[in-house]
Design a protein around this motif. Structure first.
Motif, PDB file in Angstrom:
ATOM      1  N   ASP A 133     124.082 -42.276 -39.729  1.00 53.69           N
ATOM      2  CA  ASP A 133     122.782 -42.531 -40.363  1.00 53.69           C
ATOM      3  C   ASP A 133     121.661 -41.869 -39.558  1.00 53.69           C
ATOM      4  N   PHE A 134     121.754 -41.955 -38.228  1.00 48.94           N
ATOM      5  CA  PHE A 134     120.729 -41.338 -37.391  1.00 48.94           C
ATOM      6  C   PHE A 134     120.761 -39.825 -37.539  1.00 48.94           C
ATOM      7  N   SER A 135     121.958 -39.248 -37.595  1.00 49.73           N
ATOM      8  CA  SER A 135     122.088 -37.801 -37.780  1.00 49.73           C
ATOM      9  C   SER A 135     121.516 -37.367 -39.123  1.00 49.73           C
ATOM     10  N   THR A 136     121.749 -38.166 -40.171  1.00 49.71           N
ATOM     11  CA  THR A 136     121.202 -37.853 -41.491  1.00 49.71           C
ATOM     12  C   THR A 136     119.681 -37.868 -41.468  1.00 49.71           C
ATOM     13  N   LEU A 137     119.103 -38.833 -40.754  1.00 47.01           N
ATOM     14  CA  LEU A 137     117.648 -38.915 -40.622  1.00 47.01           C
ATOM     15  C   LEU A 137     117.092 -37.664 -39.945  1.00 47.01           C
ATOM     16  N   ASP A 178     110.822 -40.006 -43.574  1.00 50.11           N
ATOM     17  CA  ASP A 178     112.068 -40.658 -43.960  1.00 50.11           C
ATOM     18  C   ASP A 178     112.234 -41.914 -43.112  1.00 50.11           C
ATOM     19  N   TYR A 179     113.215 -42.730 -43.442  1.00 50.34           N
ATOM     20  CA  TYR A 179     113.492 -43.909 -42.627  1.00 50.34           C
ATOM     21  C   TYR A 179     114.971 -44.239 -42.714  1.00 50.34           C
ATOM     22  N   THR A 180     115.431 -45.045 -41.791  1.00 48.21           N
ATOM     23  CA  THR A 180     116.800 -45.549 -41.826  1.00 48.21           C
ATOM     24  C   THR A 180     116.816 -46.944 -41.221  1.00 48.21           C
ATOM     25  N   ASN A 181     117.803 -47.701 -41.581  1.00 45.20           N
ATOM     26  CA  ASN A 181     117.947 -49.052 -41.038  1.00 45.20           C
ATOM     27  C   ASN A 181     118.723 -49.017 -39.725  1.00 45.20           C
ATOM     28  N   TRP A 182     118.495 -50.029 -38.902  1.00 43.60           N
ATOM     29  CA  TRP A 182     119.213 -50.177 -37.648  1.00 43.60           C
ATOM     30  C   TRP A 182     119.205 -51.644 -37.263  1.00 43.60           C
ATOM     31  N   GLU A 183     119.761 -51.976 -36.121  1.00 47.20           N
ATOM     32  CA  GLU A 183     119.810 -53.362 -35.662  1.00 47.20           C
ATOM     33  C   GLU A 183     119.085 -53.470 -34.317  1.00 47.20           C
ATOM     34  N   PRO A 184     117.773 -53.733 -34.344  1.00 51.47           N
ATOM     35  CA  PRO A 184     117.030 -53.871 -33.082  1.00 51.47           C
ATOM     36  C   PRO A 184     117.427 -55.148 -32.352  1.00 51.47           C
ATOM     37  N   ASN A 185     117.368 -55.103 -31.028  1.00 51.83           N
ATOM     38  CA  ASN A 185     117.713 -56.279 -30.225  1.00 51.83           C
ATOM     39  C   ASN A 185     116.613 -57.333 -30.229  1.00 51.83           C
ATOM     40  N   ALA A 186     115.396 -56.924 -30.568  1.00 52.48           N
ATOM     41  CA  ALA A 186     114.260 -57.848 -30.570  1.00 52.48           C
ATOM     42  C   ALA A 186     113.157 -57.250 -31.434  1.00 52.48           C
ATOM     43  N   GLU A 187     112.142 -58.031 -31.729  1.00 54.07           N
ATOM     44  CA  GLU A 187     110.983 -57.506 -32.444  1.00 54.07           C
ATOM     45  C   GLU A 187     110.285 -56.478 -31.557  1.00 54.07           C
ATOM     46  N   MET A 188     109.868 -55.389 -32.152  1.00 54.12           N
ATOM     47  CA  MET A 188     109.210 -54.346 -31.363  1.00 54.12           C
ATOM     48  C   MET A 188     108.386 -53.463 -32.273  1.00 54.12           C
ATOM     49  N   LYS A 189     107.520 -52.710 -31.668  1.00 50.72           N
ATOM     50  CA  LYS A 189     106.751 -51.682 -32.353  1.00 50.72           C
ATOM     51  C   LYS A 189     106.543 -50.565 -31.334  1.00 50.72           C
ATOM     52  N   ILE A 190     107.477 -49.637 -31.310  1.00 55.29           N
ATOM     53  CA  ILE A 190     107.481 -48.563 -30.316  1.00 55.29           C
ATOM     54  C   ILE A 190     107.359 -47.232 -31.044  1.00 55.29           C
ATOM     55  N   SER A 191     106.433 -46.398 -30.579  1.00 55.67           N
ATOM     56  CA  SER A 191     106.278 -45.041 -31.112  1.00 55.67           C
ATOM     57  C   SER A 191     106.814 -44.042 -30.089  1.00 55.67           C
TER      58      SER A 191
END
Length: 365
Positions: A133-137, A178-191
């Motif tokens: 999925d990351f490669s597709t993004l 574009d966007y893709t889903n993932w499983e973050p370990n915690a809430e975050m907002k990182i650029s």
């Protein structure tokens, strides 16, 4: 230090470590590949300070240890092992010895204690993502980043890590999101603004469950990295603000033409043969047909393809830019929304990516 290793594993270990070594290293020590041998495992790593690559491969260890070898010399040597027989690597004093049957190489080693420490930063796992999925993004956006002598920020892909991973890229003439889903370990907002070249390289390696890392410096993200199977790679983030391109999509037209993507690619590719350098390909929509033409006078070409809309428009695009966007999409159909002199919107038939492409003004417009 002494171990035996499958030659294919040795070649892959050296190759991947070298992906982070600069073509012109800042110092001789940074031209080296670090080999670290532990029970049952060899770790090979390389770095140019900005980038870091490490891979672990299985070995039959007789004596653990570490050695720092000239990367280019090591790479040339290991690629000469053609047999499938194991390669024996032995380090004594200030020399390394590589052998496979009657083929033997001897080369000097560099002082490992002088090699910089902590080149991978202090990574913290922030979540996992499917590597495909990351490669597709990355593939969806890499064509929108600049490849010429542009500022580094335009030769990058901007990632926004939150509940999902949103990404964007632009070279000023075309924009992709574009966007893709993932499983973050915690809430975050990182650029994170990341080199496109690095992302393209790692996309060829990652697969399956992939862990994302972030290194912080003074409370701000400074590096991003991935670990996928035996492969680990990281890079320093680019500084500075990324262009505010997302708001430009609010200007999109509501008039949309749905077109067969392959037919459109073939048509653009065909007529652009007659388009001299910097000459646009013109698209004229009328009566549910789009006529593509280029050239003029003695050299001209045109192709007509179907569209599902009777809305009329006349647009012209750089054919190379248009093909780049169309080839970044993997659906059977694309949606083209013209917006006059404003950037046209191009989207897959059913997908998450969106593109803006700047039209070229024609003489009579």
């Amino acid at each position: 230090m002494k171990f035996s290793i499958d030659p294919a594993d040795l070649k892959e270990a050296v190759r991947f470590a070298q992906t982070a070594i600069a073509g012109r290293p800042t110092s001789p020590i940074m031209s080296a590949v670090l080999l670290e041998v532990q029970p049952h495992e060899l770790r090979a790593s390389g770095s140019d300070y900005l980038r870091y690559s490490r891979v672990a491969v299985p070995v039959d260890v007789e004596q653990s240890g570490q050695a720092l070898l000239y990367g280019q010399m090591l790479g040339l040597a290991v690629n000469k092992f053609k047999s499938k027989k194991p390669v024996t690597v032995r380090v004594e004093s200030d020399r390394a010895y590589l052998s496979q049957g009657s083929m033997k190489f001897e080369m000097p080693i560099m002082p490992a204690n002088e090699y910089p420490k902590n080149l991978n930063g202090n990574p913290e796992d922030i979540g996992t993502i499917n590597g495909n999925d990351f490669s597709t993004l990355i593939h969806a956006l890499e064509g929108c980043a600049s490849t010429d002598e542009a500022p580094p920020v335009l030769k990058s892909i901007h990632l926004e890590l939150g509940e999902r991973i949103d990404a964007m890229a632009t070279d000023r003439y075309k924009i992709g999101t574009d966007y893709t889903n993932w499983e973050p370990n915690a809430e975050m907002k990182i650029s994170a603004t990341v080199s496109t070249d690095w992302l393209k390289n790692i996309s060829k390696t990652i697969a399956g469950e992939t862990t994302l890392h972030i290194s912080m410096d003074g409370g701000e993200p400074s590096r991003i990295g991935v670990t996928s199977g035996p492969y680990t790679s990281s890079i320093s983030l680019l500084s500075g603000d990324y262009p505010k391109v997302r708001a430009l999509f609010t200007n999109a037209s509501t008039d949309t033409h749905t077109i067969d993507r392959k037919e459109l690619i073939d048509a653009v590719d065909a007529v652009s043969v007659m388009a001299e350098r910097n000459t646009p390909v013109r698209l004229t929509a009328k009566d549910s047909m789009i006529v593509l033409d280029a050239g003029g006078g003695d050299n001209a070409a045109s192709v007509a393809i179907e569209t599902d809309s009777y809305e009329e428009f006349i647009l012209a695009f750089n054919p190379s830019f248009l093909l780049t966007v169309l080839r970044s999409i993997d659906t059977d159909q694309v949606k083209l929304s013209p917006a006059g002199a404003k950037p046209a919107t191009i989207e897959p038939g059913d997908g998450s990516s969106r593109y803006l492409l700047m039209p070229i003004r024609l003489p009579n417009q």
